[in-house]
Design a protein around this motif. Structure first.
Motif: not given
Length: 293
Positions: A163, A166, A188, A192, A207, A210, A218, A221, A224-225
């Motif tokens: 992160y 972020d 979150r 992860d 996610y 979150f 974020s 996030v 990543r998603r």
């Protein structure tokens, strides 16, 4: 060259378009617009949690960007500061809706094509001839991986950077550290863990928990998603998340690179190339700004 007012309107309509493709609400878009508007007016980044306190009880000149040196209409400035204040109200029901917001802004847009040097009353700058643009290449391992559409390499980069990007995306008051906040951070953390184990469907679910809380945003996030959706062959959802990452962090090359991969998966090759070029330009600017003279 766009004036600040034109840039603000352009960004507003962009956010309004995202409203219909992302996981946001009309009220949250209005709130986000209020933060952007206040930043443009003041010339500085003001945390939303402090914005109303800063505007309350202060005259317009104290709020406006001092670099403008008073070269603006007090009437227009007052209207915009008041509008920003309305958009940043804590209760969503107290914020104006989109129609009211546009009805306030449209009368202010009197001159469409006014360069900033005219607005500020300064001489027209001398434009030096520019060299033709050179072919652009991705400037980082992330860019190379995205240009190859190598999802495995993208996963490894997002996993190892964690992160780091972020920092500064969230400014939370002490009151916001509630049980709900702890539950959200736990979601979150579970996301992860699933991401680390390459359980992409589980990572999407965590996610999403979150994101749905909405207290923190974020870009990592969303990135990543976005990759998780690509791994699950859902490029439409991946593109939405990559766009959301860009909204949270407008100058983040990773957000553009992830959009490029999703667009390529959707067979929108021309748009994918444009995104790769924009990302590489952002990386080049970042490298120049950090380069030691």
């Amino acid at each position: 060259m766009q004036t600040k007012k034109q840039e603000m309107l352009h960004l507003y309509y962009f956010l309004r378009k995202v409203l219909f493709s992302g996981r946001v609400t009309p009220e949250s878009v209005i709130f986000s617009f209020g933060t952007v508007l206040l930043d443009l007016l003041s010339g500085k980044r003001i945390p939303p949690s402090h914005a109303l306190d800063i505007m309350r009880g202060r005259n317009i000149q104290a709020v406006m960007d001092s670099h403008l040196e008073g070269n603006y209409s007090i009437e227009v400035a007052t209207t915009l500061v008041n509008l920003a204040s309305q958009c940043l109200q804590y209760e969503p029901r107290d914020r104006p809706d989109i129609k009211k917001l546009v009805s306030i802004l449209e009368p202010l847009q009197k001159k469409i094509e006014v360069p900033s040097y005219v607005m500020l009353g300064i001489a027209k700058p001398v434009e030096e001839p520019q060299a033709p643009p050179t072919p652009q290449r991705p400037l980082s391992p992330m860019g190379e991986a995205c240009s190859r559409m190598d999802l495995t390499a993208i996963y490894q980069i997002l996993f190892t950077t964690h992160y780091r990007d972020d920092e500064g995306s969230n400014e939370l008051s002490f009151q916001e550290w509630t049980q709900q906040m702890r539950d959200m951070l736990d979601a979150r953390k579970r996301g992860d863990s699933a991401f680390k184990d390459k359980d992409f469907k589980a990572a999407i679910d965590c996610y999403t928990q979150f994101v749905d809380v909405g207290i923190m945003v974020s870009p990592t996030v969303f990135a990543r998603r976005s990759l998780c959706y690509l791994m699950c062959d859902q490029p439409d959802a991946a593109l939405r998340d990559a766009m959301q990452a860009q909204i949270v962090y407008p100058d983040w090359p990773t957000a553009f690179y992830m959009q490029a991969v999703a667009l390529s998966k959707l067979n929108m090759q021309s748009d994918a190339v444009d995104m790769l070029n924009e990302a590489s330009q952002l990386e080049e600017k970042r490298q120049k700004s950090t380069r030691v003279p």
